[in-house]
Motif scaffolding. Sequence first.
Motif, short mmCIF file in Angstrom:
data_model
loop_
_atom_site.label_atom_id
_atom_site.label_comp_id
_atom_site.label_asym_id
_atom_site.label_seq_id
_atom_site.Cartn_x
_atom_site.Cartn_y
_atom_site.Cartn_z
N GLY A 183 0.81 -1.22 0.00
CA GLY A 183 0.00 0.00 0.00
C GLY A 183 0.84 1.26 0.00
N PRO A 184 0.18 2.39 -0.21
CA PRO A 184 0.89 3.67 -0.08
C PRO A 184 1.37 3.85 1.37
CG PRO A 184 -1.27 3.92 -1.13
CD PRO A 184 -1.21 2.55 -0.57
N PRO A 185 2.37 4.58 1.64
CA PRO A 185 3.11 5.43 0.71
C PRO A 185 4.19 4.68 -0.09
CG PRO A 185 3.91 5.77 2.93
CD PRO A 185 2.77 4.83 3.04
N SER A 190 -3.85 -1.63 -3.10
CA SER A 190 -5.10 -1.44 -2.37
C SER A 190 -6.05 -2.51 -2.86
CB SER A 190 -5.70 -0.05 -2.65
OG SER A 190 -7.08 -0.06 -2.35
N LEU A 191 -6.44 -3.39 -1.97
CA LEU A 191 -7.35 -4.47 -2.37
C LEU A 191 -8.70 -3.90 -2.77
CD1 LEU A 191 -7.43 -7.48 -2.79
CD2 LEU A 191 -8.13 -7.76 -0.42
N ARG A 192 -9.08 -2.83 -2.12
CA ARG A 192 -10.37 -2.20 -2.45
C ARG A 192 -10.34 -1.66 -3.89
NH1 ARG A 192 -11.55 3.69 -3.22
NH2 ARG A 192 -13.46 4.17 -2.09
N GLU A 225 -9.54 -11.27 3.87
CA GLU A 225 -9.40 -10.01 4.59
C GLU A 225 -10.69 -9.58 5.28
OE1 GLU A 225 -6.86 -6.87 2.89
OE2 GLU A 225 -8.55 -5.54 3.37
N ARG A 226 -11.82 -9.82 4.65
CA ARG A 226 -13.09 -9.36 5.23
C ARG A 226 -13.86 -10.48 5.90
NH1 ARG A 226 -13.24 -3.64 3.58
NH2 ARG A 226 -11.14 -3.64 2.80
N ASN B 177 -2.65 -2.72 5.12
CA ASN B 177 -2.75 -1.60 4.18
C ASN B 177 -3.65 -0.53 4.80
OD1 ASN B 177 -3.55 0.13 2.04
ND2 ASN B 177 -3.04 -1.46 0.55
N PHE B 179 -4.35 2.40 3.80
CA PHE B 179 -5.23 3.08 2.85
C PHE B 179 -6.55 2.34 2.71
CE2 PHE B 179 -3.41 6.67 0.34
CZ PHE B 179 -2.37 6.93 1.21
N ASP B 180 -6.47 1.03 2.69
CA ASP B 180 -7.72 0.27 2.60
C ASP B 180 -8.58 0.49 3.85
OD1 ASP B 180 -7.57 -0.68 0.06
OD2 ASP B 180 -6.74 -2.64 0.58
N TYR B 183 -10.17 3.78 3.29
CA TYR B 183 -11.28 3.65 2.32
C TYR B 183 -12.50 3.02 3.00
CZ TYR B 183 -8.00 4.51 -1.56
OH TYR B 183 -7.08 5.05 -2.41
N LEU B 186 -14.25 5.69 4.75
CA LEU B 186 -14.89 6.56 3.76
C LEU B 186 -16.15 5.91 3.17
CD1 LEU B 186 -14.04 9.29 2.28
CD2 LEU B 186 -13.39 7.80 0.39
N ASP B 187 -16.04 4.61 2.87
CA ASP B 187 -17.17 3.89 2.27
C ASP B 187 -18.20 3.47 3.32
OD1 ASP B 187 -15.70 4.12 -0.04
OD2 ASP B 187 -14.98 2.04 -0.05
N GLU B 189 -18.08 1.18 5.45
CA GLU B 189 -18.22 -0.28 5.42
C GLU B 189 -18.58 -0.82 6.80
OE1 GLU B 189 -15.11 -2.89 4.12
OE2 GLU B 189 -14.86 -1.68 2.32
N VAL B 201 4.69 10.00 7.23
CA VAL B 201 4.77 9.75 5.79
C VAL B 201 3.42 9.27 5.26
CG1 VAL B 201 5.88 8.32 4.02
CG2 VAL B 201 7.25 9.30 5.86
N THR B 202 2.79 8.39 6.03
CA THR B 202 1.48 7.88 5.61
C THR B 202 0.44 9.00 5.62
OG1 THR B 202 2.06 5.73 6.52
CG2 THR B 202 -0.27 6.10 6.07
N ALA B 205 0.69 11.04 2.58
CA ALA B 205 0.15 10.33 1.42
C ALA B 205 -1.38 10.28 1.47
CB ALA B 205 0.73 8.92 1.34
N ASP B 211 -9.29 10.64 -3.29
CA ASP B 211 -10.48 9.97 -2.74
C ASP B 211 -10.63 10.18 -1.23
OD1 ASP B 211 -11.03 9.04 -5.21
OD2 ASP B 211 -10.32 6.99 -4.85
#
Lengths: 273, 284
Positions: A183-185, A190-192, A225-226, B177, B179-180, B183, B186-187, B189, B201-202, B205, B211
Amino acid sequence: MNTLRTLMVLAVLLAGLGACRQVPNDTVKVKSGGAEQDHTRLVTEARQSWDTQPRSVEKVRAAFDKYSDALKIKADDYETLWQAARAASWLGEFMPDRVARRPLIKEGIRWANTALKVAPEGVEARFYHGVLAGMLGDVDHDYGLNAARTVDEDMRKLVESNADINHAGPWRVLGVLQMRAPGPPTSVGSLRNARKNLLLAVEKAPDWPENQLYCAEMEFNWARERDLPQEAQNARDRLQKHLLGPGARAPAEAAFEFGWWQDKARELLKANP
Amino acid sequence: MKRIALVLLALWLPLCTLAQEKPAEAPAVRAEYGLAVYKLGEQFANDEKAGETIDSLCAWLGRQVDGATFVRRGVRNKPDDALKLLQSKDKPVAVAIVSPGFYFKHKDALKLTALAEARRGEFDGEQYALVGSAAASEYPQGAVIATSMSADTDWLNKAVLPAPAGSKPVTWKQHDNLFDAAYAILDAEKGAPAYVLADRVTLKALQADADLKGLAAGLKSELLPQDLVVEVDGRLGDRRDALKKALGAMDATEEGRKLGANLQSAKFPAPADARLKKVAALYE
């Protein structure tokens, strides 16, 4: 048709840790100035070798060599250039010897760069440029991070302009990169986002088994993962229907490739019992 | 006279033998030092995926430190695995890059000395922030927080986000991750965490991601140490200073800058002692 073994491995390099060499941006320098008719003959022979089904490493290597000779005479025809890059990317995927793949991939990048110089908006050239960059990152880890960025940029450009090539190739390649990269950075994983792109690839080209293969892999990951066992069952059903079951058929232009995808499908099922 | 001649002969003979045995250009004797890396929360920090880069660090250090060869002993991302590596007697580790939490927890038992501190993202020190759909202004009692560092809850609860007395502790949820995880917030879920714990750093980013602009950064940790380069049990001996000097000046050459980019830390200057002392007190 080709694509993604490279991107599977690419994640490795991105571990933080790949390096910072830039994917080459050089172009073909025409030296010999041979006859136009020789160029035409070589390109015709190259296309014949490429089109012969089922493909094999030998046949595509013959096509690569013919393209190479033709482009030494003249290198300003966009169609020839991107098709040459396509042959290079096929070898970059299916040639067994990793070390031998490297110079062919670099040559392919040179052809794709030249094609993009001739036609900066060329969809095919952009696609194979990205695919080959990913392959270069695989065979030479020094290019790792930059290669991933290049794949990401090229495929995003194509996706944003809704440019379909190679059976929803841009969505498939971007999705696989996002599925496998950190993933970033550090990188773009990103699996999503992978899920979004691979489902779109399947929607756009459902009959292309490669899309189903990578979508199934994504579903296995998503299930883990979910904690959604139904997703894993979807993946198994998908692999049976499109790759392994009695109704699964190789596309006419991908008899050789289909066998390789089937092997990958079996590996996936074995890893996700 | 005869006796003197014999004594001289006796003295001369071994000298002569030594001179004959000594090759014209004897290869320099190089001492070998084991190097290990423990990167908390980095899914890809293992030998298979990061070994090549750590080998290049070892090779580079070998060129900077006279008479020393550095050899990779291993790259780990779990604290127990890292501990085993640093405890090994068969393949001793002389120098390691470890997370600060690992250092504070094991510095006495393993006799660790902090020599240098990473400058990931060129930041001096680390500061974590909670990122969520709304900015957290105070300790988010009982909230679920996504982190890539759940393997070291001591670090999270003692240094990063200590719970105020009497408050309900947060629940740390592992996300490789982040970022996931963002997300998922954000979504909206089902099962999404309330916040993501982001390092500097993260965070940068996350804030740059088109998004994720709707998310907000709130509560921040104290300024904490980044990853540390440590010497194990004084095993570097008289090569210690040369190693420190090399790491502190990694960005002075093109080769060093390239290596620094791969390691995601431009250089490794001396650690900030005050910062170390402050956090060490939290572990006592």
